[in-house]
Design an enzyme around this catalytic site. Structure first.
Site, PDB file in Angstrom:
ATOM      1  CB  SER A 141     -22.227  -4.955 -25.052  1.00  0.00           C
ATOM      2  OG  SER A 141     -21.443  -6.051 -24.591  1.00  0.00           O
ATOM      3  N   GLY A 142     -22.079  -7.606 -27.401  1.00  0.00           N
ATOM      4  CA  GLY A 142     -21.246  -8.105 -28.461  1.00  0.00           C
ATOM      5  C   GLY A 142     -19.934  -8.433 -27.723  1.00  0.00           C
ATOM      6  N   GLY A 143     -19.634  -7.718 -26.562  1.00  0.00           N
ATOM      7  CA  GLY A 143     -18.529  -8.089 -26.002  1.00  0.00           C
ATOM      8  C   GLY A 143     -18.508  -9.233 -25.220  1.00  0.00           C
ATOM      9  CB  VAL A 144     -15.675 -11.555 -24.042  1.00  0.00           C
ATOM     10  CG1 VAL A 144     -15.010 -10.453 -23.385  1.00  0.00           C
ATOM     11  CG2 VAL A 144     -15.296 -12.738 -23.429  1.00  0.00           C
ATOM     12  CG  ASP A 145     -16.573  -8.939 -19.446  1.00  0.00           C
ATOM     13  OD1 ASP A 145     -15.819  -9.910 -19.920  1.00  0.00           O
ATOM     14  OD2 ASP A 145     -16.313  -7.887 -19.412  1.00  0.00           O
ATOM     15  CB  SER A 146     -22.779  -9.146 -22.213  1.00  0.00           C
ATOM     16  OG  SER A 146     -22.468  -8.806 -23.284  1.00  0.00           O
ATOM     17  CB  ALA A 147     -20.676 -13.042 -25.116  1.00  0.00           C
ATOM     18  CE  LYS A 152     -12.336  -8.776 -21.019  1.00  0.00           C
ATOM     19  NZ  LYS A 152     -13.658  -7.766 -20.911  1.00  0.00           N
ATOM     20  CG  HIS A 155       5.907  -5.462  -4.763  1.00  0.00           C
ATOM     21  ND1 HIS A 155       4.613  -5.228  -4.433  1.00  0.00           N
ATOM     22  CD2 HIS A 155       6.683  -4.278  -4.178  1.00  0.00           C
ATOM     23  CE1 HIS A 155       4.603  -4.354  -3.519  1.00  0.00           C
ATOM     24  NE2 HIS A 155       5.883  -3.726  -3.454  1.00  0.00           N
ATOM     25  N   GLY A 181       0.962  -1.064   0.007  1.00  0.00           N
ATOM     26  CA  GLY A 181       0.130  -0.079   0.120  1.00  0.00           C
ATOM     27  C   GLY A 181       0.742   1.312   0.034  1.00  0.00           C
ATOM     28  CB  CYS A 185       5.512  -4.208   0.145  1.00  0.00           C
ATOM     29  SG  CYS A 185       6.441  -2.330   0.045  1.00  0.00           S
ATOM     30  CE1 TYR A 186       1.160   0.754   5.847  1.00  0.00           C
ATOM     31  CE2 TYR A 186      -0.563  -1.136   5.489  1.00  0.00           C
ATOM     32  CZ  TYR A 186      -0.097   0.084   6.301  1.00  0.00           C
ATOM     33  OH  TYR A 186      -0.909   0.690   7.180  1.00  0.00           O
ATOM     34  CD  GLU A 246       3.047  -8.205  -5.568  1.00  0.00           C
ATOM     35  OE1 GLU A 246       3.516  -9.157  -5.194  1.00  0.00           O
ATOM     36  OE2 GLU A 246       2.805  -6.992  -5.378  1.00  0.00           O
TER      37      GLU A 246
END
Ligand code: XMP
Length: 519
Positions: free
Chosen positions: A229-235, A375, A175, A60, A87-88, A177
């Site tokens: 919407s044609g996008g991947v998430d709503s599909a 995603k 870090h 942080g 870290c923090y 990650e």
């Protein structure tokens, strides 16, 4: 894994505002363990469930000495689960458990060489004796809390990794990650499997069966509506809900006239033909174009398009309904960024949730089955459900579509030109095998004309700008380095094949300072 997501064993990242909290969670999931990000204010009793197997305290921007430094409840450190502070997170743990953190004026940033002092510690097993790590800190640990030992050091930071094997408390100053920490994944893997003892069976594909069950329970005998919407998430959200409740799901696809070439046909084909999902197409192009006629300000375009969308949606929901549920493709980064407490998807169906701007008689309960996925995981679930690669790997596309890529006033003629130019650019990108290494690529129709010599004639034609960027999350981006040959080929095709385009330029700005879209 057949239990519901709320019962799935997990590691929780306690978020202290670090820029890498989501990255930590993604790494953990890539290593096969389910992980969620919870705010640092989460009350300690919420951790006392068998599903929480370990905690990671994130980094942080604060110093533990700041008056308003974020602090979790002290009882968190008493919990009977392993804890890794980063870290923090490490500094806070040290301070809370009776050690001391030194306030420094100058920090240490960038690569450092970590020397392992205790190679048999479960956290450091298998790491090279000297290994590159990524540092980004101002304060450092000066005195260890009782029970802790120093496990590794760097030249500038003698206390770089600490641990108390008996209590299973660990801290790292660097870090693990980020990719610049070369063996960061090994360290996280050690924490997950040698310290916590996770099963390691998290795979987004496994999520489908459990999620279908829980959607079925929630929706019961009700009906649901989903706007594609044609996008991947709503599909993916629609395909998942369809798997659960079949044709009690209705999908709505509003063609606002600002879609790319072939987009509408592709969505129709995938949903109706391939998946058999009931799909209602609303052809509202005229109406949307009228709504933004004469408008040049991009924010005003967005506002009017958004408003028109709600009106179309409202009309259709009344005509096709009643529906009790509304399916949305919200994904995990949206949830984390909005600061909501992520919970199990069973808990996310909010009663009487009033969706942005809808009248009170159209109240839905929200179904957001992708709320816990990143995603990449959404894409994996989409493949598992049989969606085509074209949909699954699709670049993000803004809701207002081409309306914000035609600069200035939008007309049918300009949309037609942009659609053609954009299709050529994307076709060449796919042919060159570059589609999936690029985050977003598109054409923009610039709002001024330039001179062209065509045959013996001088004419004014449109300028098309090409934009292609690489990015992790859209927050920052770098322009993509095409070869000159590639750019020449695309430019040549566009000026030859698209009428009224006389000039093609390539945008070489990164974000910041520019944004990805031009408007
Ligand atoms: P910018 O242009 O802000 O874009 O760098 C970041 C990401 O957001 C998308 N974007 C939008 N998406 N409605 C959307 O749904 C919008 O009005 C909008 N504006 C930008 C952009 O495509 C990129 O992925």
């Amino acid at each position: 894994m057949s239990e519901s997501i709320s019962e799935t064993e997990r590691v929780v990242v306690l978020d202290f505002g670090g820029q890498y909290s989501q990255l930590i969670a993604r790494r953990i999931r890539e290593l096969g363990a389910y992980c969620e990000i919870w705010p640092y204010t989460t009350p300690p009793h919420r951790f006392q469930t068998p599903s929480v197997r370990g905690l990671i305290l994130s980094g942080g921007p604060s110093s533990v000495y700041d008056a308003d430094a974020p602090r979790c409840h002290p009882e968190v450190f008493e919990l009977d689960v392993p804890i890794l502070g980063i870290c923090y997170g490490m500094q806070l743990m040290v301070q809370e458990l009776g050690g001391q953190v030194e306030r420094a004026d100058r920090g240490e940033y960038g690569k450092a060489l970590l020397e392992i002092l205790e190679p048999d510690s479960p956290l450091l097993k298998g790491l090279q004796p000297r290994t590159q790590v990524w540092m980004s800190h101002v304060d450092s640990v000066k005195k260890l809390p009782p029970g802790f030992r120093v496990l590794a050091s760097t030249e500038a930071t003698p206390i770089a990794v600490i641990g108390d094997d008996a209590r299973r408390r660990y801290g790292v100053q660097f870090h693990p990650e980020v990719v610049h920490t070369l063996e960061g994944n090994r360290l996280l893997e050690n924490f997950l499997y040698r310290v916590v003892g996770m099963r390691g069976d998290w795979k987004p594909e496994n999520f489908v069966a459990a999620q279908v069950e829980s959607i079925r329970r929630e929706i019961g005998a009700g009906r649901a509506l989903c706007a594609l919407s044609g996008g991947v998430d709503s599909a993916v959200a629609a395909a998942l809900v369809y798997r659960a409740i079949g044709d009690r799901l209705t999908c709505l696809f509003v063609d606002h006239g600002f879609l790319r070439k072939g987009e509408r046909e592709e969505v129709m084909h995938t949903f109706q033909k391939r998946l058999g999902v009931p799909l209602v197409l609303v052809n509202a192009a005229d109406r949307f174009l009228r709504a933004i006629q004469g408008v040049v300000d991009p924010e005003e375009k967005r506002r009017r398009i958004g408003h028109e969308f709600i009106r179309v949606f409202e009309e259709e929901a009344r005509r096709l309904g009643p529906f009790e549920f509304l399916v949305q493709g919200t994904i995990y980064p949206d949830v984390v960024e909005s600061g909501a407490t992520p919970g199990a998807p069973t808990a996310v169906i909010k009663t009487h949730h009033n969706v942005g701007g809808l009248p009170p008689d159209l109240r839905f309960r929200l179904v957001e089955p992708l709320r816990s996925l990143f995603k990449d995981e959404v894409r994996a679930v989409g493949r598992e459900l049989g969606l085509s690669e074209t949909i699954v790997t699709r670049h993000p596309f803004p809701g207002p579509g081409l309306a914000i890529r035609v600069l200035g006033e939008v007309t049918e003629e300009k949309l037609a030109i942009l659609r053609e130019a954009d299709a050529i650019f994307l076709e060449e990108i796919r042919k060159a095998g570059l589609y999936e290494v690029i985050w977003q690529a598109f054409a923009v129709l610039v709002n001024s004309r330039s001179v062209a010599v065509m045959g013996d004639e001088r004419r004014y034609g449109y300028t098309v700008a090409l934009r292609a960027v690489t990015s992790e999350d859209g927050m920052t981006a770098d322009y993509f380095r095409f070869s000159w040959d590639f750019l020449e080929r695309v430019g040549h095709r566009i000026t030859r094949e698209v009428p009224n385009v006389s000039r093609v330029v390539y945008d070489i700005t990164s974000k910041p300072p520019a944004t990805i879209e031009w408007e």
